[in-house]
Design a protein around this motif. Structure first.
Motif, PDB file in Angstrom:
ATOM      1  N   GLU A 112       1.569   4.134   6.654  1.00  0.00           N
ATOM      2  CA  GLU A 112       0.951   4.554   5.384  1.00  0.00           C
ATOM      3  C   GLU A 112       1.841   4.154   4.210  1.00  0.00           C
ATOM      4  OE1 GLU A 112      -1.902   6.329   2.894  1.00  0.00           O
ATOM      5  OE2 GLU A 112      -2.002   5.659   4.956  1.00  0.00           O
ATOM      6  N   ARG A 115       1.475   0.478   3.659  1.00  0.00           N
ATOM      7  CA  ARG A 115       0.193   0.204   3.002  1.00  0.00           C
ATOM      8  C   ARG A 115       0.271   0.560   1.516  1.00  0.00           C
ATOM      9  NH1 ARG A 115      -3.966   2.601   1.079  1.00  0.00           N
ATOM     10  NH2 ARG A 115      -3.392   4.699   1.686  1.00  0.00           N
ATOM     11  N   LEU A 116       0.879   1.747   1.240  1.00  0.00           N
ATOM     12  CA  LEU A 116       1.002   2.166  -0.154  1.00  0.00           C
ATOM     13  C   LEU A 116       1.946   1.250  -0.940  1.00  0.00           C
ATOM     14  CD1 LEU A 116       1.120   6.039   0.281  1.00  0.00           C
ATOM     15  CD2 LEU A 116      -0.743   4.684  -0.705  1.00  0.00           C
ATOM     16  N   LYS A 118       2.399  -1.940  -0.368  1.00  0.00           N
ATOM     17  CA  LYS A 118       1.632  -3.164  -0.634  1.00  0.00           C
ATOM     18  C   LYS A 118       0.647  -2.933  -1.766  1.00  0.00           C
ATOM     19  CE  LYS A 118       1.952  -5.183   3.973  1.00  0.00           C
ATOM     20  NZ  LYS A 118       1.256  -5.492   5.211  1.00  0.00           N
ATOM     21  N   GLU A 119       0.013  -1.764  -1.714  1.00  0.00           N
ATOM     22  CA  GLU A 119      -0.936  -1.436  -2.779  1.00  0.00           C
ATOM     23  C   GLU A 119      -0.220  -1.326  -4.112  1.00  0.00           C
ATOM     24  OE1 GLU A 119      -3.975   2.158  -3.792  1.00  0.00           O
ATOM     25  OE2 GLU A 119      -3.807   1.589  -1.688  1.00  0.00           O
ATOM     26  N   GLU A 121       2.611  -2.840  -4.896  1.00  0.00           N
ATOM     27  CA  GLU A 121       2.973  -4.208  -5.291  1.00  0.00           C
ATOM     28  C   GLU A 121       1.779  -4.907  -5.949  1.00  0.00           C
ATOM     29  OE1 GLU A 121       4.661  -6.646  -2.180  1.00  0.00           O
ATOM     30  OE2 GLU A 121       6.082  -5.055  -1.638  1.00  0.00           O
ATOM     31  N   LYS A 122       0.622  -4.722  -5.343  1.00  0.00           N
ATOM     32  CA  LYS A 122      -0.591  -5.342  -5.898  1.00  0.00           C
ATOM     33  C   LYS A 122      -0.884  -4.767  -7.280  1.00  0.00           C
ATOM     34  CE  LYS A 122      -5.441  -5.997  -5.026  1.00  0.00           C
ATOM     35  NZ  LYS A 122      -6.618  -5.398  -4.497  1.00  0.00           N
ATOM     36  N   LEU A 123      -0.761  -3.427  -7.387  1.00  0.00           N
ATOM     37  CA  LEU A 123      -0.996  -2.791  -8.682  1.00  0.00           C
ATOM     38  C   LEU A 123       0.028  -3.243  -9.706  1.00  0.00           C
ATOM     39  CD1 LEU A 123      -1.926   0.846  -7.610  1.00  0.00           C
ATOM     40  CD2 LEU A 123      -3.453  -0.850  -8.631  1.00  0.00           C
ATOM     41  N   ASP A 126      -0.894  -6.662 -10.687  1.00  0.00           N
ATOM     42  CA  ASP A 126      -2.047  -6.569 -11.582  1.00  0.00           C
ATOM     43  C   ASP A 126      -1.600  -6.088 -12.965  1.00  0.00           C
ATOM     44  OD1 ASP A 126      -3.742  -7.404  -9.590  1.00  0.00           O
ATOM     45  OD2 ASP A 126      -4.587  -5.404  -9.183  1.00  0.00           O
TER      46      ASP A 126
END
Length: 147
Positions: A112, A115-116, A118-119, A121-123, A126
């Motif tokens: 988890e 996953r968070l 990575k999320e 990093e993506k955010l 962005d």
């Protein structure tokens, strides 16, 4: 044997009053009396030996009883230790289940977190892109205002 001699002695005594020559019986009576005394001495000796053996047997019986009591106490201790060992084994098995459950939860949480991350990093990417876009828009707006 002892009884046999006594019976012979009594038999001889019965004949004494009727005997015409008691002097013939005297050596036999004396011999029987000697045998009787010997048997009585032997009986005393055997009685004493029997008493000693009985005493020794009692001592050995007491030692055997003591050893039996000690053995019983040790057997009870072993039974108690076996119960404790069984309880410990059950506790260890339960602990292992809890640890396995905790390890499974840690793995789930690590996944988890990945996953968070990575999320995140993506955010963040962005957000950086949006910042760049905003910077570009501000720059464009400044440029337009200058015009």
């Amino acid at each position: 044997y002892f009884l046999s001699l006594i019976q012979k002695f009594h038999l001889c005594l019965q004949f004494i009053p009727n005997c015409s020559s008691p002097h013939l019986l005297t050596p036999q009576i004396e011999e029987l009396e000697d045998d009787l005394r010997d048997l009585m001495k032997e009986n005393e000796k055997l009685t004493e030996e029997n008493k000693e053996l009985t005493d020794e047997t009692q001592v050995k019986d007491e030692k055997i009883k003591e050893l039996e009591n000690r053995l019983e106490a040790k057997e009870q201790l072993i039974a108690e230790l076996e119960k404790v060992a069984s309880k410990m084994a059950d506790d260890i098995a339960e602990r292992d289940k809890v640890l396995q459950s905790m390890n499974d939860e840690v793995e789930r949480l690590e996944k988890e977190v990945e996953r968070l991350e990575k999320e995140l990093e993506k955010l963040m990417k962005d957000l950086e892109d949006k910042d760049k876009d905003l910077d570009q828009l501000e720059k464009d707006l400044e440029d337009k205002e200058k015009e």
